[in-house]
Design a protein around this motif. Structure first.
Motif, PDB file in Angstrom:
ATOM      1  N   UNK A 204       0.840  -1.112   0.175  1.00 57.48           N
ATOM      2  CA  UNK A 204       0.166  -0.014  -0.041  1.00 57.48           C
ATOM      3  C   UNK A 204       0.958   1.040  -0.077  1.00 57.48           C
ATOM      4  N   UNK A 205       1.941   1.241   0.733  1.00 54.05           N
ATOM      5  CA  UNK A 205       2.873   2.462   0.562  1.00 54.05           C
ATOM      6  C   UNK A 205       3.582   2.514  -0.827  1.00 54.05           C
ATOM      7  N   UNK A 206       3.812   1.364  -1.444  1.00 53.06           N
ATOM      8  CA  UNK A 206       4.564   1.677  -2.697  1.00 53.06           C
ATOM      9  C   UNK A 206       3.353   2.230  -3.764  1.00 53.06           C
ATOM     10  N   UNK A 207       2.196   1.583  -3.965  1.00 53.12           N
ATOM     11  CA  UNK A 207       1.146   1.727  -4.785  1.00 53.12           C
ATOM     12  C   UNK A 207       0.290   2.705  -4.568  1.00 53.12           C
ATOM     13  N   UNK A 208       0.980   4.075  -4.638  1.00 58.24           N
ATOM     14  CA  UNK A 208       0.251   5.441  -4.406  1.00 58.24           C
ATOM     15  C   UNK A 208      -0.440   5.964  -5.549  1.00 58.24           C
ATOM     16  N   UNK A 209      -1.452   6.698  -5.346  1.00 59.48           N
ATOM     17  CA  UNK A 209      -2.412   7.054  -6.438  1.00 59.48           C
ATOM     18  C   UNK A 209      -1.540   7.573  -7.531  1.00 59.48           C
ATOM     19  N   UNK A 210      -0.314   8.271  -7.376  1.00 59.57           N
ATOM     20  CA  UNK A 210       0.353   8.958  -8.031  1.00 59.57           C
ATOM     21  C   UNK A 210       1.136   7.874  -9.188  1.00 59.57           C
ATOM     22  N   UNK A 211       1.494   6.717  -8.494  1.00 58.62           N
ATOM     23  CA  UNK A 211       2.139   5.685  -9.143  1.00 58.62           C
ATOM     24  C   UNK A 211       1.015   4.799  -9.980  1.00 58.62           C
ATOM     25  N   UNK A 212       0.085   4.530  -9.510  1.00 63.08           N
ATOM     26  CA  UNK A 212      -1.200   3.976 -10.582  1.00 63.08           C
ATOM     27  C   UNK A 212      -1.349   5.008 -11.615  1.00 63.08           C
ATOM     28  N   UNK A 213      -1.469   6.345 -11.336  1.00 57.83           N
ATOM     29  CA  UNK A 213      -1.930   7.027 -12.330  1.00 57.83           C
ATOM     30  C   UNK A 213      -0.804   7.098 -13.496  1.00 57.83           C
ATOM     31  N   UNK A 214       0.362   6.842 -13.022  1.00 53.24           N
ATOM     32  CA  UNK A 214       1.668   6.795 -14.310  1.00 53.24           C
ATOM     33  C   UNK A 214       1.625   5.567 -14.789  1.00 53.24           C
ATOM     34  N   UNK A 215       1.001   4.456 -14.269  1.00 51.28           N
ATOM     35  CA  UNK A 215       0.916   3.132 -14.778  1.00 51.28           C
ATOM     36  C   UNK A 215      -0.414   3.189 -16.048  1.00 51.28           C
ATOM     37  N   UNK A 216      -1.351   3.674 -15.519  1.00 47.89           N
ATOM     38  CA  UNK A 216      -2.617   3.792 -16.402  1.00 47.89           C
ATOM     39  C   UNK A 216      -2.413   4.793 -17.762  1.00 47.89           C
ATOM     40  N   UNK A 217      -1.548   5.684 -17.287  1.00 43.23           N
ATOM     41  CA  UNK A 217      -1.312   6.594 -18.589  1.00 43.23           C
ATOM     42  C   UNK A 217      -0.433   5.958 -19.554  1.00 43.23           C
ATOM     43  N   UNK A 218       0.104   4.808 -19.112  1.00 40.54           N
ATOM     44  CA  UNK A 218       0.968   3.992 -20.264  1.00 40.54           C
ATOM     45  C   UNK A 218       0.021   3.330 -21.301  1.00 40.54           C
ATOM     46  N   UNK A 219      -1.332   3.158 -21.280  1.00 43.38           N
ATOM     47  CA  UNK A 219      -2.159   2.800 -22.079  1.00 43.38           C
ATOM     48  C   UNK A 219      -2.493   3.689 -23.198  1.00 43.38           C
ATOM     49  N   UNK A 220      -2.160   3.184 -24.439  1.00 39.44           N
ATOM     50  CA  UNK A 220      -2.209   3.895 -25.646  1.00 39.44           C
ATOM     51  C   UNK A 220      -3.744   4.354 -26.102  1.00 39.44           C
ATOM     52  N   UNK A 221      -3.732   5.408 -26.662  1.00 37.46           N
ATOM     53  CA  UNK A 221      -4.989   5.943 -27.287  1.00 37.46           C
ATOM     54  C   UNK A 221      -5.487   5.026 -28.097  1.00 37.46           C
ATOM     55  N   UNK A 222      -4.610   4.302 -28.831  1.00 41.43           N
ATOM     56  CA  UNK A 222      -5.079   3.693 -30.000  1.00 41.43           C
ATOM     57  C   UNK A 222      -5.745   2.071 -29.605  1.00 41.43           C
ATOM     58  N   UNK A 223      -5.745   1.874 -28.150  1.00 44.06           N
ATOM     59  CA  UNK A 223      -6.483   0.792 -27.641  1.00 44.06           C
ATOM     60  C   UNK A 223      -7.957   1.079 -27.290  1.00 44.06           C
ATOM     61  N   UNK A 224      -8.290   2.228 -27.540  1.00 43.94           N
ATOM     62  CA  UNK A 224      -9.694   2.749 -27.203  1.00 43.94           C
ATOM     63  C   UNK A 224     -10.561   3.462 -28.234  1.00 43.94           C
ATOM     64  N   UNK A 225     -11.526   3.267 -28.055  1.00 43.69           N
ATOM     65  CA  UNK A 225     -12.578   4.174 -29.100  1.00 43.69           C
ATOM     66  C   UNK A 225     -12.090   5.761 -29.255  1.00 43.69           C
ATOM     67  N   UNK A 226     -12.133   6.232 -30.480  1.00 40.01           N
ATOM     68  CA  UNK A 226     -11.959   7.519 -30.885  1.00 40.01           C
ATOM     69  C   UNK A 226     -12.287   8.499 -29.528  1.00 40.01           C
ATOM     70  N   UNK A 227     -11.356   9.296 -28.885  1.00 43.52           N
ATOM     71  CA  UNK A 227     -11.891  10.194 -28.112  1.00 43.52           C
ATOM     72  C   UNK A 227     -12.187   9.860 -26.710  1.00 43.52           C
ATOM     73  N   UNK A 228     -12.163   8.534 -26.500  1.00 42.88           N
ATOM     74  CA  UNK A 228     -12.593   7.768 -25.109  1.00 42.88           C
ATOM     75  C   UNK A 228     -11.378   7.270 -24.510  1.00 42.88           C
TER      76      UNK A 228
END
Length: 262
Positions: A204-228
């Motif tokens: 829990x100390x390692x997996x801060x909201x900021x760290x989770x945010x940085x991982x989720x931001x790795x997801x590329x736009x191309x994997x989602x519907x346009x604009x979503x």
């Protein structure tokens, strides 16, 4: 606490389809890329499609963030013309459906499947892996299919594509984020996982909201519907941060399931 360096996912171009790995329904394959390395390629056109790639990326990078061993993950671009000469029609259809951005994991040459009857796993490592799979709701770490490899005498985690299964039912994340993970009773390492409380505190100390945010931001736009893309990234961020904040729910479930085994 030492800050974690921002993760960068490399992008490679697939140059050669080497051989299929006929395990499960997703037909992953060993492929060579333009950097000269071999990768286990997970295709966007297979099985659960892009959702499996999303779970693979998020699960793998969270595992890496808490110090567990995961092969390097890369974005693997597949040209639309790739595979036209492939004689196997099923594979050719898969390659055609997977043009664009796929996911690759560095191929661990010479690795062997983890066998719990051969290799002992200590309580600390077992607890870390059980906790991770409780967070990710990963149903694929059973004695029948451990999804772990031994490589250079170390335990490596592979294949998180079946994790985060809440996303197969749409965008309802709130209730699943707080739900116990009853399938943990089948986890291959549960009998050894006697240090779940210590693991919970540390992770829990390692997996801060900021760290989770940085991982989720790795997801590329191309994997989602346009604009979503932003909307979907927010869904994964909310699910993960809520689940971490309520980790006692899946930790207690694992502890109860373990008591029933030992």
């Amino acid at each position: 606490m030492e800050e974690r360096q921002q993760t960068i996912i490399r992008k490679v171009d697939v140059t050669r389809y080497v051989t299929p790995l006929r395990e499960g329904g997703s037909l992953p394959a060993i492929a060579e890329a333009d950097d000269g390395f071999l990768y286990v390629l997970k295709f966007r056109g297979a099985g659960q499609g892009i959702k499996a790639l999303i779970a693979e990326l998020i699960g793998g990078e969270i595992a890496r963030a808490v110090g567990l061993k995961v092969p390097e993950i890369v974005f693997a671009h597949l040209d639309a013309a790739f595979g036209r000469t492939e004689p196997d029609e099923e594979i050719q259809d898969l390659l055609k459906a997977s043009a664009g951005l796929n996911l690759g994991l560095h191929y661990l040459s010479g690795a062997i499947t983890f066998d719990p009857t051969v290799t002992a796993v200590g309580p600390a490592l077992a607890s870390q892996i059980v906790w991770l799979d409780g967070l990710l709701t990963n149903v694929d770490r059973t004695a029948r299919n451990t999804n772990m490899l031994m490589w250079h005498r170390e335990l490596w985690l592979i294949d998180h594509g079946a994790a985060l299964y809440f996303h197969h039912a749409g965008q309802n994340w709130e209730e699943p984020a707080k739900r116990p993970f009853v399938q943990i009773k089948d986890h291959v390492l549960l009998p050894q996982a006697s240090e779940l409380e210590a693991t919970d505190k540390a992770f829990r100390e390692i997996l801060t909201p900021a760290l989770i945010r940085s991982i989720v931001l790795l997801l590329p736009d191309a994997w989602f519907p346009d604009g979503a893309a932003g909307e979907y990234r927010e869904m994964y961020y909310n699910f993960l941060t809520t689940r971490i904040a309520n980790a006692e729910v899946f930790v207690k479930e694992a502890q109860h399931a373990r008591k029933a085994l030992i």
